[in-house]
Design an enzyme around this catalytic site. Structure first.
Site, PDB file in Angstrom:
ATOM      1  N   GLU A 242      51.426  39.681  43.329  1.00 56.06           N
ATOM      2  CA  GLU A 242      50.983  40.686  42.263  1.00 56.06           C
ATOM      3  C   GLU A 242      50.344  41.835  42.852  1.00 56.06           C
ATOM      4  O   GLU A 242      50.527  43.087  42.835  1.00 56.06           O
ATOM      5  CB  GLU A 242      50.740  40.301  41.116  1.00 56.06           C
ATOM      6  CG  GLU A 242      50.382  41.516  40.082  1.00 56.06           C
ATOM      7  CD  GLU A 242      49.876  41.073  38.693  1.00 56.06           C
ATOM      8  OE1 GLU A 242      48.880  40.350  38.717  1.00 56.06           O
ATOM      9  OE2 GLU A 242      50.419  41.554  37.649  1.00 56.06           O
ATOM     10  N   GLU A 368      36.654  45.401  39.601  1.00 55.38           N
ATOM     11  CA  GLU A 368      35.295  44.449  39.489  1.00 55.38           C
ATOM     12  C   GLU A 368      35.622  43.169  40.182  1.00 55.38           C
ATOM     13  O   GLU A 368      34.735  42.520  41.019  1.00 55.38           O
ATOM     14  CB  GLU A 368      34.377  44.422  38.121  1.00 55.38           C
ATOM     15  CG  GLU A 368      34.023  45.666  37.763  1.00 55.38           C
ATOM     16  CD  GLU A 368      34.818  46.654  37.181  1.00 55.38           C
ATOM     17  OE1 GLU A 368      36.104  46.451  36.825  1.00 55.38           O
ATOM     18  OE2 GLU A 368      34.482  47.877  37.218  1.00 55.38           O
TER      19      GLU A 368
END
Lengths: 385, 354
Positions: A242, A368
Site C-alpha cells: 500500500e 508521524e
C-alpha cells in the site's frame, strides 16, 4: 500486442501507443455515479485483455513479471495519457500480491484470476474506530465455528465498500494471545447478510468512505491467508504494498507544478519575486522526488522488494503535494475560495485536491508513523518508547 | 466595559449559540434566527453608544462578540455588521437599527436628478447579502464625489454564491435603481469607507483569532481523549510538538490582532496589515496541524473540526491574503526609508502611512 518488459524504452513506446488508441476521449463518469462503476470496470477489463493488469505479478499467475523500473514507466505513461483512475487498485496492488506471497496454491488458483479480470472487486478491512495508527489493537472478533469463522465487529474508512465483492480483513482470532500474536488475515464475502455498510461523508464531499458493521458474518476456513494467528505479518506485507514506491507518481506532481506556472502567468504574477520563489521551490521538490523514486525503483529491482524507503517516499510526496496546493491557493488569493474559476489554468477539482493532500498525510500510515519507521529502519535509531 | 462585563458578554454569546445549536452548512434560516436572538439581547448593537440607540461598549467589546461567534462557527454577518457597517454608519451620523445589515464593497455609481438618487453598479461576494435587510456601500458620482450609501436589500438584485465554508457570498447588482428608502451621505477620504479593505481585513483577522482559539481547544481535548497504543495520543512527543506549534500560532495571531483592535475602532494601517498577514499564516498552519492531530476522524463531515478549518481557509483569503498585505506593508516600509524602520516597529502611537 506484446509488451517488452526487459527493455524500458521499448516498453514505454509500446505502452504509449496502446494508451493512445485505447484511452477514452471523454473522461469516464466518476465511480460513484450512475454507470461510473461499470465504465471503470470495463476499462480494467480492457487493460486485462491487453495483458496490462498485474504488471508486476509473476507470469505464472497471469502477470508480466515486470520489475519496478518497468512499473514506473507504465505509471508515467498512464498518468501522462490522462487515463481513467484505477478501480482495481486494492485487488491488483494489495490483496493479489499478498495472496501470491502468503497464499496456498489452492488460494492462488481461486482468487488471482478474478482479480486480474476485474470480475471481483475488493475493499480493505483494517482500520477500526479504536484501531487507527495502532492497527494491532483491532477488536473484530473471528471465532471458529465448524469449518467457518463467525466474524463480528466494525471496520471503518473502508473505500469502495459499496461496490466490493470481497473484503480482506485483519481480525482477532485469539484474544488470549499477545496483541500481535492473536490476529488472522481472512477474506470475507461482502454479500453476507450480516454486513451493513454506512457511508461516511468526508469534508470535501468526496464519496467512497464507509463504515462496515459485521454481525455474525461467515467466512470459510479456507479463506484464511497465511494461517490462523499469522495475520500481523500478512497484513504487514499488504501494507508495504500500500505504501508503495511512489512509482510514476512524479508525473502527476510535475504536471501540478506546470499548472502553477501557467496560473502564475495567467494571473500576471510571474514576475513577482515571492511567487517565483515559491514556484522554483515546488519545481525543485518535484525534480528531487522524480530522481528519488527512480533510484528507489532501481534499488528495489535489485533486492526484489520495496524497502523501508517507501516510508520516505510517502512522507515526501504527501507533504510536497500539500505545499503545491497551498501555493496554488495563495496565488489565487481571494479568488481561491470561489468554487468556480474564471481562469483556464486552474483545474476544476482544485479544492478537492487541496483537501485530499491533507488527507494524504494521514492515510496509508500517518506521517508521524512513517517518521518512526524511517528512524528505526533507515537510521537505525532506537524504538520510540 | 469592564473586565467582568466583557466576560459576561462573552459568556452570554457563547450560551446563546450553544443553546441554539446551529448546524452546518450555515443556512439563511439559521442566520436569521441567530440575528433575532442576538438582537433580543442587544448584542447586535454592541459598540454603538447608548445615546445613539445602541447597547454601549467599545469597538473592542464588539470585537469580543465577533470573536466568540467565530469560535462557535456561528451563522450570520456579525463581523460585517459590528466591525464594518455599523462603524461606517455611525461615522456618517446615521443611527444604526437592529435589522440585519452587511456591506458591499464593489463598483457603485450614484447619479442625481430632480427625482433623487439613482444607484448603479455591482459588488461580488457580499457576505450574507441574502439575509441582510440593508446594505451599506461606498459609491461615487461622475464628478468623483464619494458617498456612503445605505440601501434596503429588496431594491437590489442578489445572486447567491458561497465561500469554501459554505457561508453566503452573494453577488449584488443594481441598474439605475431609484433609491426610495435609502440613505446617502457625502464623504471624504478621511471617512473609513475610503478604506473598506482595511476594515474588512481587520474584521476577518478578529474572526480568525476566534476560530484559532476554538481549534486549539478542540485539538488539545481530542489528543487527551483519543487512545492508541495504550495511551492518549497527547503523550506522544510528535503530537505534543504539533500542539505546541499550534498554540504558538494562536498566541502570535492573537497578539497581532489585538494590536489592530483599537478601543475607538480607528484603523492603524500597519497594525491592520500585520494582523491580517499573521492571522492568515496562522490560519493555514493551525488548520493543517489540527487536522494532522485529529487524523481521519477530523476529515469527516460529522466531526466539528471542518466547520472551523474551512472558515479559517476562507477568511484568510478574504480582504487580501498574506501575499497581498505583505506587499503593501513592504511598500509602506520601503517608502519610509531605513531611518523610518525602527520607529515604525517600536512606536506605540498610530502610524501614518504614505
Amino acid at each position: 500486442m506484446t509488451f517488452p518488459v526487459d527493455e524500458p524504452e521499448a516498453f514505454r513506446d509500446t505502452v504509449r501507443a496502446w494508451l493512445r488508441t485505447h484511452v477514452p476521449d471523454e473522461p469516464l463518469p466518476p465511480v460513484y455515479e450512475d454507470r461510473g462503476l461499470e465504465a471503470h470496470r470495463a476499462w480494467e477489463k480492457e487493460l486485462y485483455e491487453a495483458g496490462l493488469a498485474g504488471l508486476d505479478w509473476p507470469e505464472e499467475y497471469g502477470g508480466l513479471g515486470a520489475g519496478y523500473r518497468i512499473q514506473a514507466v507504465f505509471q508515467e505513461e498512464y498518468v501522462a495519457a490522462d487515463a481513467p483512475t484505477r478501480l482495481n487498485r486494492l485487488g491488483l496492488g494489495l490483496v493479489g500480491p499478498t495472496i501470491i506471497a502468503h497464499g496456498t496454491p489452492e488460494q492462488r488458483r481461486r482468487w488471482l484470476q478474478p482479480i486480474l479480470s476485474a470480475d471481483e472487486l475488493w475493499c480493505q478491512g483494517f482500520t477500526e474506530p479504536e484501531a487507527g495508527s495502532d492497527l494491532a489493537s483491532v477488536r473484530t472478533r473471528a471465532e471458529r465455528d465448524g469449518d467457518a469463522y463467525a466474524i463480528s465487529g466494525t471496520k471503518v474508512w473502508t473505500s469502495l465498500a459499496t461496490y466490493a465483492d470481497w473484503m480482506f480483513a485483519l481480525v482477532r482470532t485469539d484474544p488470549e494471545a499477545s496483541k500481535h500474536g492473536g490476529l488472522t488475515f481472512v477474506l470475507i464475502p461482502m454479500d453476507d447478510p450480516g454486513i451493513t455498510i454506512s457511508p461516511i461523508r468526508q469534508l470535501h464531499g468526496e464519496p467512497g468512505f464507509a463504515e462496515v458493521r459485521l454481525e455474525d458474518v461467515r467466512a470459510p476456513a479456507e479463506n484464511v491467508v497465511g494461517g490462523e494467528g499469522n495475520g500481523w505479518s500478512v497484513a504487514m506485507t499488504a501494507l508495504s504494498f500500500e505504501r508503495g514506491t511512489g512509482l510514476g507518481s512524479h508525473v502527476r506532481f510535475s504536471r501540478d507544478v506546470e499548472m502553477l506556472v501557467e496560473l502564475a502567468k495567467e494571473l500576471g504574477r510571474a514576475s513577482d519575486p515571492a511567487v517565483r520563489d515559491a514556484l522554483t521551490a515546488r519545481f525543485v521538490e518535484t525534480e528531487v522526488f522524480r530522481a528519488y523514486v527512480q533510484e528507489v525503483a532501481s534499488r528495489a529491482d535489485e533486492t526484489g522488494e520495496p524497502g523501508p524507503e517507501a516510508s520516505v517516499t510517502k512522507l515526501y510526496w504527501s507533504e510536497m503535494e500539500s505545499r503545491i496546493f497551498e501555493t496554488a491557493l495563495e496565488l489565487l488569493g481571494a479568488d481561491a475560495e470561489r468554487l468556480e474559476h474564471p481562469y483556464a489554468s486552474v483545474p476544476a477539482d482544485l479544492h478537492r485536491r487541496y483537501w485530499h493532500a491533507r488527507a494524504a498525510k494521514i492515510f496509508a500510515g500517518t506521517n508521524e508513523v512513517q517518521r518512526n519507521l524511517i528512524a528505526r529502519r533507515l537510521l537505525g535509531l532506537p524504538r520510540y518508547s | 466595559m469592564s473586565g467582568t462585563e466583557r466576560e459576561l458578554l462573552v459568556e452570554t454569546v457563547e450560551g446563546l449559540l450553544h443553546g441554539a445549536g446551529f448546524g452546518d452548512p450555515p443556512t439563511e434560516g439559521a442566520a436569521q434566527q441567530a440575528w433575532k436572538l442576538f438582537a433580543e439581547y442587544g448584542l447586535t448593537l454592541v459598540g454603538v453608544p447608548e445615546d445613539r440607540n445602541g447597547s454601549g461598549g467599545t469597538f473592542e467589546d464588539a470585537s469580543a462578540v465577533v470573536r466568540v461567534v467565530a469560535a462557535e462557527a456561528g451563522p450570520g454577518a456579525f463581523a460585517e455588521a459590528l466591525l464594518v457597517a455599523q462603524p461606517f454608519q455611525m461615522r456618517t451620523g446615521w443611527v444604526p437599527s437592529d435589522a440585519p445589515v452587511t456591506f458591499a464593497d464593489g463598483t457603485w455609481r450614484l447619479d442625481r436628478d430632480s427625482a433623487g438618487f439613482t444607484l448603479s453598479g455591482h459588488a461580488r461576494r457580499v457576505p450574507w447579502a441574502r439575509v441582510a435587510e440593508r446594505i451599506v456601500m461606498p459609491a461615487s458620482d461622475d464628478a468623483g464625489q464619494r458617498y456612503l450609501v445605505e440601501v434596503p436589500t429588496s431594491e437590489l438584485d442578489v445572486v447567491h454564491g458561497t465561500n469554501v465554508a459554505d457561508e453566503p457570498r452573494d453577488d449584488v447588482a443594481a441598474e439605475g435603481v431609484i433609491l426610495r428608502d435609502g440613505r446617502v451621505r457625502e464623504i471624504d477620504d478621511r471617512h473609513p469607507a475610503a478604506d473598506v479593505e482595511m476594515w474588512g481585513a481587520r474584521a476577518r483577522s478578529v474572526q480568525i483569532s476566534g476560530a484559532l482559539g476554538a481549534v486549539l481547544e478542540m485539538t488539545v481535548r481530542y489528543a487527551g481523549e483519543r487512545v492508541q497504543f495504550g495511551r492518549p495520543i497527547a503523550r506522544f512527543q510528535a503530537v505534543q510538538q504539533h500542539i505546541a506549534a499550534l498554540a504558538g500560532e494562536v498566541v502570535a495571531a492573537r497578539a497581532a490582532v489585538s494590536a489592530a483592535v483599537t478601543d475607538d475602532g480607528e484603523i492603524d494601517p500597519v497594525s491592520t496589515a500585520a494582523a491580517k498577514i499573521r492571522a492568515g499564516i496562522a490560519a493555514s498552519n493551525a488548520a493543517a496541524l489540527a487536522h494532522q492531530v485529529h487524523g481521519a476522524i477530523g476529515f469527516t463531515q460529522e466531526h466539528r473540526l471542518h466547520r472551523l478549518t474551512r472558515r479559517l481557509w476562507s477568511w484568510r483569503e478574504e480582504f487580501g491574503n498574506e501575499l497581498y498585505w505583505s506587499r503593501r506593508l513592504g511598500e509602506w516600509i520601503v517608502e519610509r526609508g531605513a531611518d523610518g524602520l525602527w520607529p515604525l516597529i517600536t512606536s506605540t502611537s498610530r502610524s501614518v502611512v504614505p
